[in-house]
Design an enzyme around this catalytic site. Structure first.
Site, mmCIF file in Angstrom:
data_model
loop_
_atom_site.group_PDB
_atom_site.id
_atom_site.type_symbol
_atom_site.label_atom_id
_atom_site.label_comp_id
_atom_site.label_asym_id
_atom_site.label_seq_id
_atom_site.Cartn_x
_atom_site.Cartn_y
_atom_site.Cartn_z
ATOM 1 N N THR B 76 0.488 -1.296 0.080
ATOM 2 C CA THR B 76 -0.258 0.228 -0.094
ATOM 3 C C THR B 76 0.867 1.847 -0.177
ATOM 4 O O THR B 76 0.864 2.344 -0.546
ATOM 5 C CB THR B 76 -0.817 0.571 1.870
ATOM 6 O OG1 THR B 76 -1.975 -1.429 1.198
ATOM 7 C CG2 THR B 76 -1.671 1.386 1.342
ATOM 8 N N GLY B 180 -0.943 -6.731 5.521
ATOM 9 C CA GLY B 180 -1.652 -4.961 5.367
ATOM 10 C C GLY B 180 -3.078 -4.956 5.876
ATOM 11 O O GLY B 180 -3.739 -5.164 6.213
ATOM 12 N N SER B 181 -3.519 -3.839 5.680
ATOM 13 C CA SER B 181 -4.724 -3.199 5.305
ATOM 14 C C SER B 181 -5.339 -2.932 3.873
ATOM 15 O O SER B 181 -5.209 -2.646 2.783
ATOM 16 C CB SER B 181 -4.528 -2.051 6.394
ATOM 17 O OG SER B 181 -4.105 -1.034 5.558
ATOM 18 N N GLY B 221 -7.211 11.982 5.023
ATOM 19 C CA GLY B 221 -8.258 13.066 5.007
ATOM 20 C C GLY B 221 -7.546 14.595 4.874
ATOM 21 O O GLY B 221 -7.726 15.056 3.926
ATOM 22 N N GLU B 223 -4.593 15.082 4.413
ATOM 23 C CA GLU B 223 -3.274 15.598 3.273
ATOM 24 C C GLU B 223 -3.815 14.982 2.079
ATOM 25 O O GLU B 223 -3.581 16.022 1.048
ATOM 26 C CB GLU B 223 -2.433 13.813 3.385
ATOM 27 C CG GLU B 223 -1.750 13.928 4.889
ATOM 28 C CD GLU B 223 -0.709 12.493 4.499
ATOM 29 O OE1 GLU B 223 0.466 12.896 6.041
ATOM 30 O OE2 GLU B 223 -1.070 11.850 3.860
ATOM 31 N N LEU B 357 1.152 2.422 10.567
ATOM 32 C CA LEU B 357 2.021 3.089 9.935
ATOM 33 C C LEU B 357 3.494 1.901 9.530
ATOM 34 O O LEU B 357 3.644 1.223 9.485
ATOM 35 C CB LEU B 357 2.618 4.145 11.022
ATOM 36 C CG LEU B 357 2.132 5.052 11.903
ATOM 37 C CD1 LEU B 357 3.051 5.345 13.142
ATOM 38 C CD2 LEU B 357 2.310 6.062 10.753
ATOM 39 N N HIS B 482 23.283 26.691 13.496
ATOM 40 C CA HIS B 482 22.542 28.749 13.244
ATOM 41 C C HIS B 482 22.696 28.400 11.824
ATOM 42 O O HIS B 482 24.091 28.872 11.357
ATOM 43 C CB HIS B 482 22.653 29.017 14.727
ATOM 44 C CG HIS B 482 21.985 30.871 14.122
ATOM 45 N ND1 HIS B 482 20.953 30.904 14.464
ATOM 46 C CD2 HIS B 482 22.786 31.347 13.403
ATOM 47 C CE1 HIS B 482 20.908 32.519 13.759
ATOM 48 N NE2 HIS B 482 21.786 32.070 13.324
#
EC number: 1.8.1.4
Lengths: 48, 507
Positions: B76, B180-181, B221, B223, B357, B482
């Site tokens: 995915t 996965g999903s 949503g 993003e 994630l 810096h």
């Protein structure tokens, strides 16, 4: 040898402040690192 | 079951990559009775969890195969998730800047136009390069890449329906499920991937919608809403909860983040329940209701994105046959060593517990094969960063203030606004802040929450610090270059650390 003891800058600073040898404190952090918490506990400065 | 297996030993072993030696059942095969040597590890799924597990396993000297049904590796994340969405986010940001911000910076450009076809092609090229790259890595590490759909025939063997036709059987001492999903569907709203899209359709729209509604104010949503909003769509986010950002985002951060997105032109309907949708005259009409008052309303859009979440994907694996337990949310149940309820079968990534994630799955991919090889592996779930790649980005590691309050942890807050950071001011990109949460008694850094350009990169040092059990003072005493944005994290640590007087220098 103190230099071999894994400790972060704040830990070394704290040890200096209380005249402690960082190598004499047993660490609970990763790979035996002496954490700031360990020093505070060793010096009796923390309430558990 | 018929198993016509060709022995793996038929071809000379000298060839490093031997795709043709994979046992397979071809219709014309005369079929030798020799069983193939079992693999040490077969990974099911070629996403971030799966391909990383496969590569690591091979690196540890284990004979490994990776089964993937998509036709390309990366899962995915690489194909329809992280990578394409970030390609779109980056280029839409450049487009938006060229159109609206360059002028302020003394750069005059005439006729800034969007070529959506090339815009999308750029994304596709990134995806192809990366997925091919993973295929090259599997090859380099001598992982057998099996293109097909796996299902259990026994606890130690998988039947694979090959993409090119036919089937094969893989024997394995260890099986790692990394399947996965998939997008959670919205009951009653049918996704056609044209007008009503999931995240997959939202990364491939053929034109910029005039009006877009995003159902779900979570990371995906926000993003995708950002992408299309920057390209010119009028975007409204409808969210059932009263805050955006999804699980884990600090409350103060979520509130501030919402304000920033509103300033950019995104609209929000929070505490709003979506009832159903109807398609009429080329538009989608969404019936919504205020969750509190019950007041009903109809809102219309050219395109609706359904982004209410993702759910574990285990279809077709035939889990029941080998007694692999799944919880009520569809997640494969594992113990602390990723063992499923079937001996020899482990599961990692989105298909099981924890935040969905890519980098979480990758960590587990490594840990799981280290466990197979040496009996121990480790993922520090306290130190997993989460990033929203909008502009500015939102990133965090560790618990939110709300979490800490719930746990009764005594903490100090150190905050530093980017308005006071030299680099942010120099770049005129100073929206956001860094907020650190520090344990009151021990000065241990518990969490860092950042809204800033590049927050996803900025949070990395806090992940390291938390993993090292560092104190806020530790961080504050490390030199930051810096002018850099990183100085803002250092200063937040100063403000959060008692030992540093609880004060930043520049604020």
């Amino acid at each position: 040898e103190a230099i071999q003891t894994l400790a972060t800058p704040a830990v070394r600073r704290l040890c200096h402040e209380h005249s402690l040898n960082v190598a004499s404190i047993s660490g609970t952090g990763k790979d035996g690192r002496v954490t700031k918490e360990d020093v505070l506990r060793h010096a009796g400065l923390t309430v558990d | 079951m018929l198993r016509n297996l060709v022995s793996r030993n038929v071809t000379p072993a000298a060839r490093a990559w031997q795709p043709s030696t994979l046992p397979r059942l071809a219709t014309s095969s005369r079929g030798l009775a020799t069983a193939a040597d079992p693999y040490d590890v077969v990974v099911v799924g070629g996403g971030p969890g799966g391909y990383v597990a496969a590569i690591k396993a091979a690196q540890l000297g284990l004979k490994t195969a990776c089964v993937e049904k998509r036709g390309s590796l990366g899962g995915t994340c690489l194909n329809v998730g992280c990578i394409p969405s970030k390609a779109l986010l980056h280029n839409s940001e450049l487009y938006h800047a060229a159109k609206h911000d360059f002028k302020n910076r003394g750069i005059d450009v005439k006729d800034v136009n969007l070529d959506l076809t090339r815009f999308m092609k750029f994304k596709d090229t990134s995806v192809t390069q990366l997925t091919k790259g993973v295929e090259g890595l599997l090859k380099k590490n001598k992982v057998d890449y099996v293109k097909g759909t796996a299902s259990f025939s026994s606890p130690t063997s998988l039947n694979v329906q090959l993409l090119e036709g036919g089937e094969t059987s893989l024997e394995a001492k260890n099986i790692v499920l990394a399947t996965g999903s998939e997008v959670t569907p919205f009951p009653g709203i049918e996704i056609d991937e044209e007008q009503i899209v999931s995240s997959t359709g939202a990364i491939a729209l053929k034109k910029v919608p005039e009006k877009m509604i995003v159902i779900g104010g979570g990371v995906i949503g926000l993003e995708m809403g950002s992408v299309w909003s920057r390209l010119g769509a009028e975007v409204t986010v409808v969210e059932f909860l009263t805050a955006i950002g999804g699980a884990g985002m600090d409350g103060e951060v979520a509130t501030s983040f919402k304000k920033i997105l509103e300033k950019q032109g995104m609209k929000f309907k929070l505490g709003t329940k979506v009832i159903d949708a109807e398609k009429k005259d080329g538009k989608v009409f969404l019936n919504v209701e205020d969750a509190k008052s019950g007041k009903k309303e109809q809102i219309d859009a050219d395109c609706v994105l359904v982004a209410i979440g993702r759910r574990p994907y285990t279809k077709g694996l035939n889990l029941e046959a080998v007694g692999i337990e799944v919880d009520q949310r569809g997640r494969i149940v594992v113990d602390d060593a990723y063992n499923t309820t079937c001996k020899g079968v482990k599961c990692i990534g989105d298909a099981t517990f924890g935040p969905m994630l890519a980098h979480k799955a990758e960590e587990e991919g490594i840990a799981v094969v280290e466990m197979i090889k040496s009996g121990h592996g480790h993922v520090n779930y306290e130190a997993i960063p989460a990033v929203v790649y909008t502009h500015p980005e939102v990133a965090w590691v560790g618990p939110s203030e709300e979490d800490l309050k719930k746990q009764g942890v005594e903490y100090r807050v150190g905050k530093f606004p980017l308005m006071a950071n030299s680099r942010a001011k120099t770049n005129q990109d100073s929206e956001g802040f860094v907020k650190v949460l520090v344990e009151k008694n021990t000065d241990t850094l518990l969490a860092t929450h950042i809204i800033a350009t590049g927050a996803g990169e900025l949070v990395a040092s806090s992940v390291l610090a938390i993993d090292y059990k560092a104190s806020a003072e530790d961080y504050a005493r490390v030199c930051a270059a810096h002018p850099t944005m990183m100085e803002s994290v250092k200063e937040a640590m100063m403000a959060g650390s008692n030992a540093m007087g609880g004060k930043a220098i520049h604020f």
